[in-house]
Design a protein around this motif. Sequence first.
Motif, PDB file in Angstrom:
ATOM      1  N   PHE A  86       0.641  -1.472  -0.142  1.00  0.00           N
ATOM      2  CA  PHE A  86       0.010  -0.220  -0.130  1.00  0.00           C
ATOM      3  C   PHE A  86       1.046   1.111  -0.351  1.00  0.00           C
ATOM      4  N   SER A  87       2.385   0.960   0.815  1.00  0.00           N
ATOM      5  CA  SER A  87       2.740   2.899   0.877  1.00  0.00           C
ATOM      6  C   SER A  87       3.531   2.486  -0.533  1.00  0.00           C
ATOM      7  N   GLU A  88       3.978   1.324  -0.430  1.00  0.00           N
ATOM      8  CA  GLU A  88       4.393   1.668  -2.077  1.00  0.00           C
ATOM      9  C   GLU A  88       3.716   2.537  -3.583  1.00  0.00           C
ATOM     10  N   ARG A  89       2.505   1.939  -4.062  1.00  0.00           N
ATOM     11  CA  ARG A  89       1.741   2.076  -4.269  1.00  0.00           C
ATOM     12  C   ARG A  89       0.925   3.510  -4.277  1.00  0.00           C
ATOM     13  N   VAL A  90       0.989   4.086  -2.639  1.00  0.00           N
ATOM     14  CA  VAL A  90       1.073   5.023  -2.478  1.00  0.00           C
ATOM     15  C   VAL A  90       1.540   6.267  -3.248  1.00  0.00           C
ATOM     16  N   GLY A  91       2.675   5.598  -3.217  1.00  0.00           N
ATOM     17  CA  GLY A  91       4.271   6.109  -3.083  1.00  0.00           C
ATOM     18  C   GLY A  91       4.294   6.336  -5.251  1.00  0.00           C
ATOM     19  N   THR A  92       4.089   5.860  -5.880  1.00  0.00           N
ATOM     20  CA  THR A  92       3.255   5.841  -7.053  1.00  0.00           C
ATOM     21  C   THR A  92       2.544   6.710  -7.389  1.00  0.00           C
ATOM     22  N   ILE A  93       1.592   6.604  -7.007  1.00  0.00           N
ATOM     23  CA  ILE A  93       0.276   7.567  -7.460  1.00  0.00           C
ATOM     24  C   ILE A  93       0.978   8.872  -7.504  1.00  0.00           C
ATOM     25  N   VAL A  94       1.190   9.369  -5.888  1.00  0.00           N
ATOM     26  CA  VAL A  94       2.136  10.595  -5.770  1.00  0.00           C
ATOM     27  C   VAL A  94       2.503  11.042  -6.226  1.00  0.00           C
ATOM     28  N   ARG A  95       3.615  10.455  -7.337  1.00  0.00           N
ATOM     29  CA  ARG A  95       4.652  10.736  -7.532  1.00  0.00           C
ATOM     30  C   ARG A  95       4.405  11.175  -9.251  1.00  0.00           C
ATOM     31  N   SER A  96       2.896  10.338  -9.418  1.00  0.00           N
ATOM     32  CA  SER A  96       2.895   9.933 -11.227  1.00  0.00           C
ATOM     33  C   SER A  96       1.950  11.668 -10.819  1.00  0.00           C
ATOM     34  N   PHE A  97       1.594  12.158  -9.871  1.00  0.00           N
ATOM     35  CA  PHE A  97       0.639  13.390  -9.232  1.00  0.00           C
ATOM     36  C   PHE A  97       1.701  14.594 -10.110  1.00  0.00           C
ATOM     37  N   GLY A  98       3.227  14.622  -9.321  1.00  0.00           N
ATOM     38  CA  GLY A  98       3.946  15.452  -9.566  1.00  0.00           C
ATOM     39  C   GLY A  98       4.342  16.088 -10.796  1.00  0.00           C
ATOM     40  N   PRO A  99       5.001  15.064 -11.144  1.00  0.00           N
ATOM     41  CA  PRO A  99       5.500  16.392 -12.684  1.00  0.00           C
ATOM     42  C   PRO A  99       4.824  16.054 -13.818  1.00  0.00           C
ATOM     43  N   SER A 100       3.535  14.863 -13.802  1.00  0.00           N
ATOM     44  CA  SER A 100       2.954  14.537 -15.195  1.00  0.00           C
ATOM     45  C   SER A 100       1.398  15.809 -15.230  1.00  0.00           C
ATOM     46  N   MET A 101       1.061  16.333 -13.764  1.00  0.00           N
ATOM     47  CA  MET A 101      -0.355  16.641 -13.317  1.00  0.00           C
ATOM     48  C   MET A 101       0.128  17.906 -13.402  1.00  0.00           C
ATOM     49  N   THR A 102       1.152  18.850 -13.343  1.00  0.00           N
ATOM     50  CA  THR A 102       1.372  19.754 -13.149  1.00  0.00           C
ATOM     51  C   THR A 102       2.220  20.580 -14.384  1.00  0.00           C
ATOM     52  N   LEU A 103       2.971  19.414 -15.901  1.00  0.00           N
ATOM     53  CA  LEU A 103       2.718  20.384 -16.937  1.00  0.00           C
ATOM     54  C   LEU A 103       1.991  21.021 -17.956  1.00  0.00           C
TER      55      LEU A 103
END
Length: 143
Positions: free
Chosen positions: A126-143
């Motif tokens: 769960f922690s790894e999956r949440v980390g992946t979701i958070v990392r995917s939110f950051g760079p790809s959605m703010t561009l």
Amino acid sequence: MIVCVAVVGHQNNPLYLQSFTGSDDALKLHHIVHCSLDVIDERVNNPKRSASTLNETFLGLLYPTENYKVYGYLTNTKVKLIMVTTDLDVKDADVRSFFRKFHAAYVDAVCNPFHVPGKKITSNSFSERVGTIVRSFGPSMTL
């Protein structure tokens, strides 16, 4: 950038809190998450809500602070998902998408037959999956 995500139980007990900052702000972020519970309770228990928003699980921006914005999501079982971000110009559609993925990860974690309902989530996957979701939110959605 997301700095913290949290899962809070229906009795306002913390089930999961993960900070994504390198510094020692865990206590400050825990306090921010705890303060957001009052805002969530106020919105949920507000009798002046229209019929179209009664079944809405996305609570939107709960409150901004000087450095952070706090967003909330309420599941059908009254479990609260909270996100704290430093981005000041986040689109609601991006936050909704994040919460849908975060909620799916939460559902998968609590559907584990070894998970005791109401107890803290200690699953590494769960922690790894949440980390992946958070990392995917950051760079790809703010561009």
